[in-house]
Write a protein that holds these residues in place. Structure first.
Motif, mmCIF file in Angstrom:
data_model
loop_
_atom_site.group_PDB
_atom_site.id
_atom_site.type_symbol
_atom_site.label_atom_id
_atom_site.label_comp_id
_atom_site.label_asym_id
_atom_site.label_seq_id
_atom_site.Cartn_x
_atom_site.Cartn_y
_atom_site.Cartn_z
ATOM 1 N N ARG A 74 0.834 -1.211 0.000
ATOM 2 C CA ARG A 74 0.000 0.000 0.000
ATOM 3 C C ARG A 74 0.867 1.258 0.000
ATOM 4 N NH1 ARG A 74 -5.363 1.329 2.403
ATOM 5 N NH2 ARG A 74 -5.936 3.046 1.041
ATOM 6 N N GLN A 75 1.915 1.268 0.821
ATOM 7 C CA GLN A 75 2.821 2.422 0.852
ATOM 8 C C GLN A 75 3.478 2.611 -0.508
ATOM 9 O OE1 GLN A 75 3.674 4.888 2.679
ATOM 10 N NE2 GLN A 75 2.995 4.423 4.735
ATOM 11 N N HIS A 76 3.793 1.514 -1.174
ATOM 12 C CA HIS A 76 4.456 1.588 -2.477
ATOM 13 C C HIS A 76 3.533 2.159 -3.541
ATOM 14 C CE1 HIS A 76 6.359 0.077 -6.219
ATOM 15 N NE2 HIS A 76 7.475 0.288 -5.539
ATOM 16 N N GLU A 77 2.268 1.783 -3.487
ATOM 17 C CA GLU A 77 1.347 2.112 -4.574
ATOM 18 C C GLU A 77 0.556 3.407 -4.391
ATOM 19 O OE1 GLU A 77 1.360 0.466 -7.443
ATOM 20 O OE2 GLU A 77 2.941 -0.786 -6.592
ATOM 21 N N GLU A 78 0.407 3.894 -3.183
ATOM 22 C CA GLU A 78 -0.416 5.089 -2.939
ATOM 23 C C GLU A 78 0.342 6.354 -3.314
ATOM 24 O OE1 GLU A 78 -3.529 5.522 -2.235
ATOM 25 O OE2 GLU A 78 -4.042 3.429 -1.819
ATOM 26 N N LEU A 79 0.080 6.862 -4.495
ATOM 27 C CA LEU A 79 0.786 8.047 -4.993
ATOM 28 C C LEU A 79 0.309 9.339 -4.335
ATOM 29 C CD1 LEU A 79 0.862 7.148 -8.789
ATOM 30 C CD2 LEU A 79 2.664 6.809 -7.082
ATOM 31 N N GLU A 80 -0.861 9.324 -3.749
ATOM 32 C CA GLU A 80 -1.421 10.535 -3.148
ATOM 33 C C GLU A 80 -1.012 10.727 -1.684
ATOM 34 O OE1 GLU A 80 -3.002 12.716 -5.092
ATOM 35 O OE2 GLU A 80 -2.593 11.315 -6.720
ATOM 36 N N TRP A 81 -0.424 9.729 -1.055
ATOM 37 C CA TRP A 81 -0.037 9.859 0.351
ATOM 38 C C TRP A 81 1.163 10.780 0.477
ATOM 39 C CZ3 TRP A 81 -0.358 4.295 2.787
ATOM 40 C CH2 TRP A 81 -1.702 3.905 2.826
ATOM 41 N N PRO A 85 10.289 14.442 3.626
ATOM 42 C CA PRO A 85 11.176 14.858 2.532
ATOM 43 C C PRO A 85 12.179 13.755 2.165
ATOM 44 C CG PRO A 85 10.967 16.618 4.140
ATOM 45 C CD PRO A 85 10.282 15.410 4.732
ATOM 46 N N GLY A 86 12.300 13.500 0.868
ATOM 47 C CA GLY A 86 13.218 12.479 0.377
ATOM 48 C C GLY A 86 12.629 11.087 0.351
ATOM 49 N N ARG A 87 11.455 10.918 0.930
ATOM 50 C CA ARG A 87 10.775 9.618 0.961
ATOM 51 C C ARG A 87 9.642 9.659 -0.042
ATOM 52 N NH1 ARG A 87 13.967 6.235 4.033
ATOM 53 N NH2 ARG A 87 15.180 7.594 5.364
ATOM 54 N N GLU A 88 9.287 8.484 -0.604
ATOM 55 C CA GLU A 88 8.309 8.503 -1.687
ATOM 56 C C GLU A 88 7.601 7.172 -1.861
ATOM 57 O OE1 GLU A 88 10.979 9.497 -4.880
ATOM 58 O OE2 GLU A 88 11.451 7.407 -5.259
ATOM 59 N N ALA A 89 6.444 7.247 -2.538
ATOM 60 C CA ALA A 89 5.798 6.038 -3.020
ATOM 61 C C ALA A 89 6.654 5.515 -4.173
ATOM 62 C CB ALA A 89 4.387 6.359 -3.503
ATOM 63 N N LYS A 90 6.416 4.309 -4.597
ATOM 64 C CA LYS A 90 7.191 3.684 -5.677
ATOM 65 C C LYS A 90 8.679 3.616 -5.329
ATOM 66 C CE LYS A 90 3.707 3.178 -8.510
ATOM 67 N NZ LYS A 90 3.226 1.880 -8.926
ATOM 68 N N TYR A 91 8.970 3.519 -4.026
ATOM 69 C CA TYR A 91 10.356 3.522 -3.547
ATOM 70 C C TYR A 91 11.177 2.379 -4.116
ATOM 71 C CZ TYR A 91 7.918 0.487 -0.226
ATOM 72 O OH TYR A 91 7.117 -0.465 0.338
ATOM 73 N N LEU A 92 10.583 1.229 -4.319
ATOM 74 C CA LEU A 92 11.326 0.084 -4.853
ATOM 75 C C LEU A 92 11.420 0.153 -6.374
ATOM 76 C CD1 LEU A 92 12.827 -2.482 -4.263
ATOM 77 C CD2 LEU A 92 10.648 -3.681 -4.057
ATOM 78 N N GLU A 93 10.334 0.447 -7.015
ATOM 79 C CA GLU A 93 10.317 0.554 -8.475
ATOM 80 C C GLU A 93 11.275 1.644 -8.966
ATOM 81 O OE1 GLU A 93 7.102 1.803 -11.909
ATOM 82 O OE2 GLU A 93 6.371 0.894 -10.058
#
Length: 116
Positions: A74-81, A85-93
């Motif tokens: 969920r953390q990976h896929e939720e683009l609106e969350w 700073p410096g942290r992001e969704a899609k962190y692995l991709e």
């Protein structure tokens, strides 16, 4: 003056060494991606980051990087969350996509090393 050389090719040994070198390269590449991903994974208490692992299935020659937290997907896929700073969704991709060249170089270096 003519010189003679004798060459004995040990194909099975060469194949084993190349496979082992490829597996080492895959693991180094997966660990590299994990390191980049850990720098971008959403961070609150650090639990999600602590669940990250890199592994290799030597039988199939596949490398895996995964996070085992209950909310990792969920953390990976939720683009609106919102993230720190410096942290992001899609962190692995994003980590994988941004480090393709380095991962290829790590694998190639291990394959060259296996040929020595």
């Amino acid at each position: 003056m003519p010189q003679n050389f004798r060459l004995r090719f040990e194909g099975a040994r060469a194949a084993r060494e190349m496979r082992a070198g490829g597996a080492r390269g895959l693991l180094l590449g997966a660990e590299h991606v994990l390191g980049i991903s850990n720098d971008k994974v959403p961070l609150d208490e650090g639990f999600l980051q602590s669940t990250g692992t890199a592994s290799v299935d030597e039988a199939d020659m596949n490398a895996m990087v995964s996070y085992d937290g209950p909310y990792a997907v969920r953390q990976h896929e939720e683009l609106e969350w919102r993230h720190a700073p410096g942290r992001e969704a899609k962190y692995l991709e994003n980590a994988l996509n941004s480090s393709r060249t380095e991962v290829q170089a790590l694998i190639a270096a291990q394959l060259r090393r296996a040929l020595r």
